[in-house]
Motif scaffolding. Sequence first.
Motif, PDB file in Angstrom:
ATOM      1  N   TYR A  11      -2.318 -21.439  16.545  1.00 41.12           N
ATOM      2  CA  TYR A  11      -3.280 -22.393  17.113  1.00 41.12           C
ATOM      3  C   TYR A  11      -4.062 -23.008  15.960  1.00 41.12           C
ATOM      4  O   TYR A  11      -4.548 -22.303  15.070  1.00 41.12           O
ATOM      5  CB  TYR A  11      -4.220 -21.670  18.077  1.00 41.12           C
ATOM      6  N   LEU A  12      -4.179 -24.329  15.946  1.00 38.68           N
ATOM      7  CA  LEU A  12      -4.884 -25.035  14.877  1.00 38.68           C
ATOM      8  C   LEU A  12      -6.256 -25.476  15.371  1.00 38.68           C
ATOM      9  O   LEU A  12      -6.445 -26.600  15.841  1.00 38.68           O
ATOM     10  CB  LEU A  12      -4.059 -26.238  14.413  1.00 38.68           C
ATOM     11  N   ALA A  13      -7.233 -24.581  15.245  1.00 44.34           N
ATOM     12  CA  ALA A  13      -8.582 -24.850  15.745  1.00 44.34           C
ATOM     13  C   ALA A  13      -9.215 -26.058  15.057  1.00 44.34           C
ATOM     14  O   ALA A  13      -9.923 -26.847  15.694  1.00 44.34           O
ATOM     15  CB  ALA A  13      -9.462 -23.615  15.548  1.00 44.34           C
ATOM     16  N   ASP A  14      -8.924 -26.237  13.759  1.00 47.39           N
ATOM     17  CA  ASP A  14      -9.547 -27.337  13.016  1.00 47.39           C
ATOM     18  C   ASP A  14      -9.042 -28.713  13.449  1.00 47.39           C
ATOM     19  O   ASP A  14      -9.706 -29.721  13.205  1.00 47.39           O
ATOM     20  CB  ASP A  14      -9.351 -27.148  11.509  1.00 47.39           C
ATOM     21  N   GLN A  15      -7.878 -28.766  14.107  1.00 49.16           N
ATOM     22  CA  GLN A  15      -7.350 -30.044  14.593  1.00 49.16           C
ATOM     23  C   GLN A  15      -7.520 -30.208  16.096  1.00 49.16           C
ATOM     24  O   GLN A  15      -7.203 -31.263  16.642  1.00 49.16           O
ATOM     25  CB  GLN A  15      -5.865 -30.168  14.223  1.00 49.16           C
ATOM     26  N   SER A  16      -7.999 -29.158  16.748  1.00 49.85           N
ATOM     27  CA  SER A  16      -8.158 -29.179  18.200  1.00 49.85           C
ATOM     28  C   SER A  16      -9.576 -29.593  18.578  1.00 49.85           C
ATOM     29  O   SER A  16     -10.511 -29.460  17.789  1.00 49.85           O
ATOM     30  CB  SER A  16      -7.854 -27.789  18.771  1.00 49.85           C
ATOM     31  N   ASP A  17      -9.709 -30.103  19.810  1.00 49.72           N
ATOM     32  CA  ASP A  17     -11.019 -30.478  20.353  1.00 49.72           C
ATOM     33  C   ASP A  17     -11.031 -30.112  21.840  1.00 49.72           C
ATOM     34  O   ASP A  17     -10.737 -30.955  22.690  1.00 49.72           O
ATOM     35  CB  ASP A  17     -11.274 -31.968  20.142  1.00 49.72           C
ATOM     36  N   PRO A  18     -11.355 -28.840  22.144  1.00 48.18           N
ATOM     37  CA  PRO A  18     -11.331 -28.407  23.549  1.00 48.18           C
ATOM     38  C   PRO A  18     -12.206 -29.259  24.467  1.00 48.18           C
ATOM     39  O   PRO A  18     -11.851 -29.458  25.639  1.00 48.18           O
ATOM     40  CB  PRO A  18     -11.828 -26.960  23.485  1.00 48.18           C
ATOM     41  N   SER A  19     -13.309 -29.820  23.963  1.00 49.74           N
ATOM     42  CA  SER A  19     -14.171 -30.643  24.816  1.00 49.74           C
ATOM     43  C   SER A  19     -13.471 -31.937  25.233  1.00 49.74           C
ATOM     44  O   SER A  19     -13.847 -32.562  26.215  1.00 49.74           O
ATOM     45  CB  SER A  19     -15.487 -30.971  24.100  1.00 49.74           C
ATOM     46  N   ALA A  20     -12.428 -32.329  24.495  1.00 50.40           N
ATOM     47  CA  ALA A  20     -11.639 -33.518  24.830  1.00 50.40           C
ATOM     48  C   ALA A  20     -10.255 -33.139  25.353  1.00 50.40           C
ATOM     49  O   ALA A  20      -9.350 -33.982  25.389  1.00 50.40           O
ATOM     50  CB  ALA A  20     -11.507 -34.415  23.599  1.00 50.40           C
ATOM     51  N   ASP A  21     -10.089 -31.873  25.750  1.00 47.97           N
ATOM     52  CA  ASP A  21      -8.792 -31.377  26.236  1.00 47.97           C
ATOM     53  C   ASP A  21      -7.665 -31.664  25.245  1.00 47.97           C
ATOM     54  O   ASP A  21      -6.592 -32.147  25.603  1.00 47.97           O
ATOM     55  CB  ASP A  21      -8.456 -31.957  27.618  1.00 47.97           C
ATOM     56  N   ARG A  22      -7.910 -31.354  23.978  1.00 44.74           N
ATOM     57  CA  ARG A  22      -6.892 -31.515  22.933  1.00 44.74           C
ATOM     58  C   ARG A  22      -6.732 -30.169  22.226  1.00 44.74           C
ATOM     59  O   ARG A  22      -7.656 -29.689  21.569  1.00 44.74           O
ATOM     60  CB  ARG A  22      -7.290 -32.594  21.936  1.00 44.74           C
ATOM     61  N   TYR A  23      -5.547 -29.588  22.382  1.00 46.10           N
ATOM     62  CA  TYR A  23      -5.219 -28.295  21.794  1.00 46.10           C
ATOM     63  C   TYR A  23      -3.984 -28.493  20.917  1.00 46.10           C
ATOM     64  O   TYR A  23      -2.954 -28.955  21.404  1.00 46.10           O
ATOM     65  CB  TYR A  23      -4.965 -27.259  22.885  1.00 46.10           C
ATOM     66  N   VAL A  24      -4.108 -28.183  19.647  1.00 55.58           N
ATOM     67  CA  VAL A  24      -3.039 -28.447  18.679  1.00 55.58           C
ATOM     68  C   VAL A  24      -2.460 -27.119  18.186  1.00 55.58           C
ATOM     69  O   VAL A  24      -3.212 -26.189  17.853  1.00 55.58           O
ATOM     70  CB  VAL A  24      -3.562 -29.289  17.500  1.00 55.58           C
ATOM     71  N   PHE A  25      -1.144 -27.072  18.127  1.00 58.13           N
ATOM     72  CA  PHE A  25      -0.428 -25.877  17.723  1.00 58.13           C
ATOM     73  C   PHE A  25       0.601 -26.214  16.656  1.00 58.13           C
ATOM     74  O   PHE A  25       1.210 -27.283  16.686  1.00 58.13           O
ATOM     75  CB  PHE A  25       0.306 -25.258  18.914  1.00 58.13           C
TER      76      PHE A  25
END
Length: 127
Positions: free
Chosen positions: A17-31
């Motif tokens: 899981y790439l937390a630094d590229q993800s934005d949970p508040s915008a429903d964007r989860y990057v792996f």
Amino acid sequence: MAEGKKYQISINVDTTYLADQSDPSADRYVFAYTITIANTGTVAAQLISRHWIITDADNVVQEVKGLGVVGEQPLLRPGEHFEYTSGTAMGTPVGTMRGTYQMVAEDGNKFDAEIPQFTLAMPRVLH
């Protein structure tokens, strides 16, 4: 010799899981996923294209088709392997990926190497 042993590819996957590229508040989860493709058969084969099916927890499906992987179409002789890292983004903290690599053996035979389904999950979401 059994035909199945001539054209045999094994695939192993490791996900992050790439937390630094993800934005949970915008429903964007990057792996990111690192895949090792090994030719466990007896005939050299080249990876020509890929077909991914990416499904998030809301059952939103993305299909990705294209030539090669990370800009390459590796030729794998028996016993050789190729490793690459790529990534995907989705709208939920959990999802799955599965697919196939389209291969061509040195004898001209075309076959699919199945990519077993694997889970992409934000840490501490699944128990």
